[in-house]
Design a protein around this motif. Structure first.
Motif, PDB file in Angstrom:
ATOM      1  N   GLN A 273      -4.048  -7.527  12.290  1.00 38.50           N
ATOM      2  CA  GLN A 273      -4.937  -6.364  12.237  1.00 38.50           C
ATOM      3  C   GLN A 273      -4.209  -5.142  11.686  1.00 38.50           C
ATOM      4  O   GLN A 273      -4.767  -4.368  10.899  1.00 38.50           O
ATOM      5  CB  GLN A 273      -5.508  -6.053  13.624  1.00 38.50           C
ATOM      6  N   ASP A 274      -2.950  -4.974  12.082  1.00 35.47           N
ATOM      7  CA  ASP A 274      -2.157  -3.862  11.545  1.00 35.47           C
ATOM      8  C   ASP A 274      -2.007  -3.988  10.024  1.00 35.47           C
ATOM      9  O   ASP A 274      -2.067  -2.989   9.290  1.00 35.47           O
ATOM     10  CB  ASP A 274      -0.775  -3.833  12.201  1.00 35.47           C
ATOM     11  N   ASP A 277      -5.252  -3.015   8.363  1.00 31.40           N
ATOM     12  CA  ASP A 277      -5.390  -1.553   8.369  1.00 31.40           C
ATOM     13  C   ASP A 277      -4.534  -0.916   7.281  1.00 31.40           C
ATOM     14  O   ASP A 277      -4.938   0.078   6.647  1.00 31.40           O
ATOM     15  CB  ASP A 277      -4.990  -0.998   9.740  1.00 31.40           C
ATOM     16  N   ARG A 280      -6.290  -1.273   4.019  1.00 31.51           N
ATOM     17  CA  ARG A 280      -7.425  -0.344   3.927  1.00 31.51           C
ATOM     18  C   ARG A 280      -6.928   1.072   3.578  1.00 31.51           C
ATOM     19  O   ARG A 280      -7.518   1.767   2.754  1.00 31.51           O
ATOM     20  CB  ARG A 280      -8.209  -0.335   5.244  1.00 31.51           C
ATOM     21  N   ASP A 281      -5.822   1.458   4.219  1.00 28.22           N
ATOM     22  CA  ASP A 281      -5.262   2.788   3.969  1.00 28.22           C
ATOM     23  C   ASP A 281      -4.833   2.945   2.515  1.00 28.22           C
ATOM     24  O   ASP A 281      -4.885   4.052   1.956  1.00 28.22           O
ATOM     25  CB  ASP A 281      -4.058   3.042   4.889  1.00 28.22           C
TER      26      ASP A 281
END
Length: 550
Positions: A273-274, A277, A280-281
């Motif tokens: 999940q990290d 993320d 996405r960033d």
């Protein structure tokens, strides 16, 4: 499977997911209540029986899971190592018996003594620090194992950074997606989860189906005891898996990627999940990625304890929120998969190979290994080896090199290796010198490479007890869809248990008929595959087993 039910369960899309919501509701007590399930059924416009039937299938959703606080690994590697009785005895000093559950393989096969507590896995010497673990002291769940490549490091190569690592993806977006697919086909990379089906063909089948909605699924439900290569990739090289999913989405025109990660790997869920993320960033997932017109997003669905979900159609049913029963094929998932939409399912290691293919070209991957088994393979060695751990080897590497040179041989006498999980072949140590690590060598020898997980059977472990364990596992994990598997695995367990615990002798002709029925009549490789190791045992350990048969 009901087409209508699949459509109904998909009407909210993947973000509002029934199975996901069941998992969330189960966390406080171990199982969702009947009232909560009824509300979910109303929300998704399905029958209460459908919701209840789904929840009662999974280890970590079923009512029997209520109140469980700690779970003991009962996988084959820990069983053969003989460590779990002590784990149970130690835990019983701190927990009531009905608070202790089981999990099948926590991916700690390199050191055993594995158990799960409050969202973390523990193994090895951790049991000696149980008081500190119960006091919630940090980092006691960390483990370490040997990771090495015998030749060129590809899957185990160090990770650089997101910007540099995803350059081949951004370059691919500038090309015609048909040309990108051609590189994957040229590589002849084959599925690393068991069947060895060419990845490029799967992607091509899905690409050719006209549908505005398509899915890429990462099968991260690595349930084979002895295997922890997927766990390694998810925890240590998550971007290699996500990269493979992005390329798969691009060449098939899919816009959604789902990682189905087993509940037994809680750390992997957080790490992946990290990584999502981070993508996405940096604008590497989402709408119109890098101005290319390609939309793709990623979501994790956490599994809830079911080995059969390693089978791709059962996995698809699971994500939908149905009981994970195997589906009849055709149609294949590439034609009609998740929510009846075209879907490609590949396992973790298969997807992780794509980065090298995009960076170096399909021909570079094809040049490694053998003619029909190209590239490298991750092999996991259990605690019976002097150097347990995970090794990346070129396809075609002699098994003896893996066992003796990389693994350093055995710490104590071993009579057989089960390679490829519970449905994999049982290789007597006398055959080690005859095999090479590739699909063809194992198939020609009457075995199965599969995940290339290696579980050692020690000389003092009764082979009849091993057979009983395999049947018990297969019966417990059967989806129940077809009679041969549902009934046959249970009959096999009953026969082997009776032979072990009494003077009963198994009729060999009856037993052979049972194995043939399982092999030829089962709907999928679960029932169809369990006869392989048992036949191997009967063939190579006849002298030891003849006392149980007439």
């Amino acid at each position: 499977m009901s087409d209508n039910l699949s459509e109904l369960l998909g009407r909210k899309g993947i973000e509002e997911n029934l199975f996901d919501k069941m998992g969330v509701l189960a966390k406080p007590s171990g199982t969702p209540s009947e009232e909560e399930l009824a509300l979910l059924a109303d929300e998704f416009l399905i029958g209460k029986a459908n919701a209840y039937g789904t929840a009662t299938f999974y280890d970590f959703l079923k009512p029997e899971n209520k109140g469980k606080k700690v779970y003991v690994c009962n996988g084959t590697a820990c069983l053969c190592a003989g460590t779990q009785d002590k784990v149970n005895e130690t835990l019983e000093k701190h927990f009531d018996a009905d608070q202790i559950g089981h999990m099948t393989c926590l991916g700690r096969c390199h050191e055993n003594s594995a158990f799960f507590y409050q969202g973390k896995n523990y193994s090895g010497d951790a049991l000696n620090s149980l008081d500190d673990i119960l006091d919630d002291k940090v980092n006691l769940n960390n483990d370490s194992y040997q990771v090495a490549a015998s030749g060129k490091a590809i899957l185990t190569a160090p990770f650089s950074n997101v910007t540099d690592y995803y350059k081949p993806f951004l370059e691919a977006l500038k090309k015609d997606s048909a040309d990108v697919l051609e590189e994957i086909k040229t590589s002849n990379v084959r599925g690393r989860g068991g069947a060895g089906f060419p990845m490029g063909l799967k992607l091509e089948f899905c690409r050719k189906v006209e549908n505005p909605v398509k899915f890429i699924i990462c099968n991260a439900d690595e349930g084979d005891p002895g295997a922890y290569s997927d766990r390694y990739l998810l925890e240590e090289r998550p971007h290699s898996v996500l990269f493979g999913m992005l390329i798969s989405g691009y060449v098939t025109h899919a816009s959604y990627g789902i990682l189905y990660i087993r509940a037994e790997y809680p750390e992997a869920v957080e790490i992946v999940q990290d990584a999502i993320d981070e993508l996405r960033d940096q604008g590497l997932i989402g709408k119109d990625i890098n101005g290319s017109g390609f939309d793709f997003d990623l979501k994790i669905i956490q599994a809830q304890g079911s080995y059969i979900c390693g089978e791709e159609t059962a996995l698809i049913s699971s994500i939908e929120g149905q009981r994970p029963e195997v589906r009849v094929r055709p149609p294949y998932p590439a034609q009609k998969g998740l929510f009846n939409k075209p879907t490609v399912v590949n396992n973790v290691e298969t997807l992780a190979a794509v980065h090298y293919i995009m960076e170096q070209g399909g021909a570079a991957w094809k040049a490694i290994g053998t003619e029909r088994s190209s590239g490298t393979k991750l092999v996991c060695l259990d605690s019976f080896f002097n150097r347990p751990g995970m090794y990346e080897v070129e396809m075609g590497t002699p098994l003896s090199t893996v066992v003796n040179d990389l693994g350093g041989g055995f710490k104590s006498p071993v009579k057989a290796l089960q390679i490829g999980g519970p449905l994999g072949g049982l290789v007597p140590v006398s055959k080690i010198d005859e095999l090479t690590v590739d699909f063809e060598s194992f198939a020609n020898g009457g075995f199965l490479l599969g995940h290339a997980s290696v579980v050692s059977v020690p000389e003092d472990f009764p082979m009849m007890k091993f057979i009983e364990h395999l049947f018990d596992f297969a019966a417990y994990e059967s989806c129940g869809k077809c009679f041969p598997c549902r009934l046959g695995t249970k009959r096999g367990h009953e026969l082997s248990t009776k032979a072990l615990t009494s003077d009963y002798k198994i009729d060999r002709k009856l037993f052979n008929d049972l194995l043939t029925t399982l092999e030829q009549g089962s709907l999928c490789a679960h029932g169809g595959g369990i006869p392989l190791p048992i036949k191997n045992a009967l063939h190579y350990f006849e002298d030891e087993l003849k006392a149980y048969f007439n």
